[in-house]
Design a protein around this motif. Structure first.
Motif, PDB file in Angstrom:
ATOM      1  N   ARG A   2       0.838  -1.194   0.000  1.00 33.68           N
ATOM      2  CA  ARG A   2       0.000   0.000   0.000  1.00 33.68           C
ATOM      3  C   ARG A   2       0.880   1.255   0.000  1.00 33.68           C
ATOM      4  O   ARG A   2       1.988   1.248   0.521  1.00 33.68           O
ATOM      5  CB  ARG A   2      -0.875   0.018   1.250  1.00 33.68           C
ATOM      6  CG  ARG A   2      -1.915  -1.061   1.304  1.00 33.68           C
ATOM      7  CD  ARG A   2      -2.531  -1.152   2.686  1.00 33.68           C
ATOM      8  NE  ARG A   2      -2.997   0.126   3.178  1.00 33.68           N
ATOM      9  CZ  ARG A   2      -4.264   0.411   3.437  1.00 33.68           C
ATOM     10  NH1 ARG A   2      -5.188  -0.500   3.281  1.00 33.68           N
ATOM     11  NH2 ARG A   2      -4.600   1.603   3.891  1.00 33.68           N
ATOM     12  N   ILE A   3       0.360   2.347  -0.588  1.00 34.10           N
ATOM     13  CA  ILE A   3       1.128   3.602  -0.681  1.00 34.10           C
ATOM     14  C   ILE A   3       1.420   4.160   0.713  1.00 34.10           C
ATOM     15  O   ILE A   3       2.524   4.653   0.961  1.00 34.10           O
ATOM     16  CB  ILE A   3       0.400   4.650  -1.561  1.00 34.10           C
ATOM     17  CG1 ILE A   3       1.244   5.903  -1.741  1.00 34.10           C
ATOM     18  CG2 ILE A   3      -0.937   5.030  -0.990  1.00 34.10           C
ATOM     19  CD1 ILE A   3       2.401   5.733  -2.645  1.00 34.10           C
ATOM     20  N   CYS A  23      -2.871  11.553   2.032  1.00 33.00           N
ATOM     21  CA  CYS A  23      -3.603  10.979   0.897  1.00 33.00           C
ATOM     22  C   CYS A  23      -5.028  11.516   0.844  1.00 33.00           C
ATOM     23  O   CYS A  23      -5.546  11.816  -0.233  1.00 33.00           O
ATOM     24  CB  CYS A  23      -3.629   9.459   0.992  1.00 33.00           C
ATOM     25  SG  CYS A  23      -2.053   8.670   0.662  1.00 33.00           S
ATOM     26  N   THR A  29       0.181  11.522  -5.212  1.00 36.87           N
ATOM     27  CA  THR A  29      -0.244  10.967  -6.491  1.00 36.87           C
ATOM     28  C   THR A  29       0.709   9.847  -6.892  1.00 36.87           C
ATOM     29  O   THR A  29       1.896   9.883  -6.586  1.00 36.87           O
ATOM     30  CB  THR A  29      -0.262  12.028  -7.612  1.00 36.87           C
ATOM     31  OG1 THR A  29       1.063  12.513  -7.804  1.00 36.87           O
ATOM     32  CG2 THR A  29      -1.173  13.176  -7.284  1.00 36.87           C
ATOM     33  N   VAL A  30       0.161   8.858  -7.590  1.00 35.30           N
ATOM     34  CA  VAL A  30       0.957   7.755  -8.119  1.00 35.30           C
ATOM     35  C   VAL A  30       0.740   7.739  -9.624  1.00 35.30           C
ATOM     36  O   VAL A  30      -0.385   7.591 -10.096  1.00 35.30           O
ATOM     37  CB  VAL A  30       0.540   6.403  -7.499  1.00 35.30           C
ATOM     38  CG1 VAL A  30       1.337   5.264  -8.117  1.00 35.30           C
ATOM     39  CG2 VAL A  30       0.727   6.428  -6.001  1.00 35.30           C
ATOM     40  N   ALA A  35      -3.961   9.368  -5.242  1.00 39.25           N
ATOM     41  CA  ALA A  35      -3.941   8.048  -4.627  1.00 39.25           C
ATOM     42  C   ALA A  35      -4.663   8.037  -3.290  1.00 39.25           C
ATOM     43  O   ALA A  35      -4.498   8.934  -2.474  1.00 39.25           O
ATOM     44  CB  ALA A  35      -2.503   7.599  -4.422  1.00 39.25           C
ATOM     45  N   LYS A  36      -5.458   6.990  -3.088  1.00 41.54           N
ATOM     46  CA  LYS A  36      -6.025   6.718  -1.782  1.00 41.54           C
ATOM     47  C   LYS A  36      -4.969   5.986  -0.971  1.00 41.54           C
ATOM     48  O   LYS A  36      -4.026   5.428  -1.528  1.00 41.54           O
ATOM     49  CB  LYS A  36      -7.275   5.855  -1.926  1.00 41.54           C
ATOM     50  CG  LYS A  36      -8.432   6.569  -2.589  1.00 41.54           C
ATOM     51  CD  LYS A  36      -9.639   5.666  -2.610  1.00 41.54           C
ATOM     52  CE  LYS A  36     -10.829   6.367  -3.230  1.00 41.54           C
ATOM     53  NZ  LYS A  36     -12.007   5.486  -3.261  1.00 41.54           N
ATOM     54  N   SER A  38      -4.950   3.166   0.289  1.00 40.70           N
ATOM     55  CA  SER A  38      -4.881   1.735  -0.006  1.00 40.70           C
ATOM     56  C   SER A  38      -4.346   1.431  -1.403  1.00 40.70           C
ATOM     57  O   SER A  38      -4.268   0.268  -1.793  1.00 40.70           O
ATOM     58  CB  SER A  38      -6.266   1.110   0.149  1.00 40.70           C
ATOM     59  OG  SER A  38      -7.161   1.721  -0.767  1.00 40.70           O
ATOM     60  N   LYS A  39      -3.937   2.448  -2.155  1.00 39.75           N
ATOM     61  CA  LYS A  39      -3.424   2.246  -3.513  1.00 39.75           C
ATOM     62  C   LYS A  39      -2.172   1.374  -3.468  1.00 39.75           C
ATOM     63  O   LYS A  39      -1.260   1.612  -2.697  1.00 39.75           O
ATOM     64  CB  LYS A  39      -3.102   3.615  -4.132  1.00 39.75           C
ATOM     65  CG  LYS A  39      -2.349   3.569  -5.429  1.00 39.75           C
ATOM     66  CD  LYS A  39      -3.250   3.275  -6.583  1.00 39.75           C
ATOM     67  CE  LYS A  39      -2.474   3.448  -7.892  1.00 39.75           C
ATOM     68  NZ  LYS A  39      -2.731   2.406  -8.814  1.00 39.75           N
ATOM     69  N   GLU A  40      -2.129   0.359  -4.322  1.00 38.32           N
ATOM     70  CA  GLU A  40      -0.973  -0.536  -4.393  1.00 38.32           C
ATOM     71  C   GLU A  40       0.160   0.127  -5.157  1.00 38.32           C
ATOM     72  O   GLU A  40      -0.067   0.813  -6.155  1.00 38.32           O
ATOM     73  CB  GLU A  40      -1.358  -1.854  -5.066  1.00 38.32           C
ATOM     74  CG  GLU A  40      -2.279  -2.715  -4.240  1.00 38.32           C
ATOM     75  CD  GLU A  40      -1.608  -3.290  -3.010  1.00 38.32           C
ATOM     76  OE1 GLU A  40      -0.438  -3.701  -3.093  1.00 38.32           O
ATOM     77  OE2 GLU A  40      -2.263  -3.307  -1.947  1.00 38.32           O
ATOM     78  N   ASP A  45       6.906   2.677 -10.310  1.00 39.11           N
ATOM     79  CA  ASP A  45       5.872   3.694 -10.119  1.00 39.11           C
ATOM     80  C   ASP A  45       6.524   5.007  -9.711  1.00 39.11           C
ATOM     81  O   ASP A  45       7.518   5.030  -8.989  1.00 39.11           O
ATOM     82  CB  ASP A  45       4.878   3.281  -9.031  1.00 39.11           C
ATOM     83  CG  ASP A  45       3.857   2.289  -9.524  1.00 39.11           C
ATOM     84  OD1 ASP A  45       3.774   2.079 -10.745  1.00 39.11           O
ATOM     85  OD2 ASP A  45       3.140   1.710  -8.674  1.00 39.11           O
TER      86      ASP A  45
END
Length: 130
Positions: A2-3, A23, A29-30, A35-36, A38-40, A45
């Motif tokens: 996760r981010i 976030c 940002t990704v 990005a939330k 929980s963003k992987e 990246d």
């Protein structure tokens, strides 16, 4: 990974809750997308986030298993933030310290009058331009 956990693992934030809050405020940002928490995150990246009045850009090289020591952080990320951004941050710090040193307390009456006078000078210059 996760981010929020990644940015905590590579020591950009002190706690995961601080990353989660960033976030939620759309500071992270990704690959150009907001990005939330929980963003992987995967290798290659590009992560952009705003922290300490500067926008930092990092590229993920690898995903750590757990939080890593400060000396090992460079194995997992590459810092792509331009050098002039850090110079600008140093100038901001110096300009703040130029007028008043840290820990000297509130402005005195004389300081307050000087500040007001400086503000009035700027207003009068702007009025003259119009």
């Amino acid at each position: 990974m996760r981010i929020d956990k990644f940015l905590w693992c590579v020591r950009y934030y002190k706690t995961r809750s601080m990353v989660t809050e960033a976030c939620k405020k759309n500071h992270v940002t990704v690959n150009g997308l907001v990005a939330k928490p929980s963003k992987e995150v995967f290798a290659t990246d590009k992560i952009t986030f705003r922290k300490d009045q500067i926008t930092q850009i990092i590229t993920v090289l690898d995903v750590p298993d757990n939080r890593v020591g400060a000396k090992l952080v460079d194995m997992y990320r590459r810092n792509d933030t331009p050098a002039d951004v850090y110079q600008h941050l140093e100038l901001l710090k110096l300009s703040k310290e130029h007028y008043r040193k840290n820990g000297t307390g509130r402005p005195t009456k004389k300081d307050r009058r000087d500040i007001d006078e400086f503000g009035n000078d700027i207003k009068s210059e702007n009025d003259d331009l119009e």
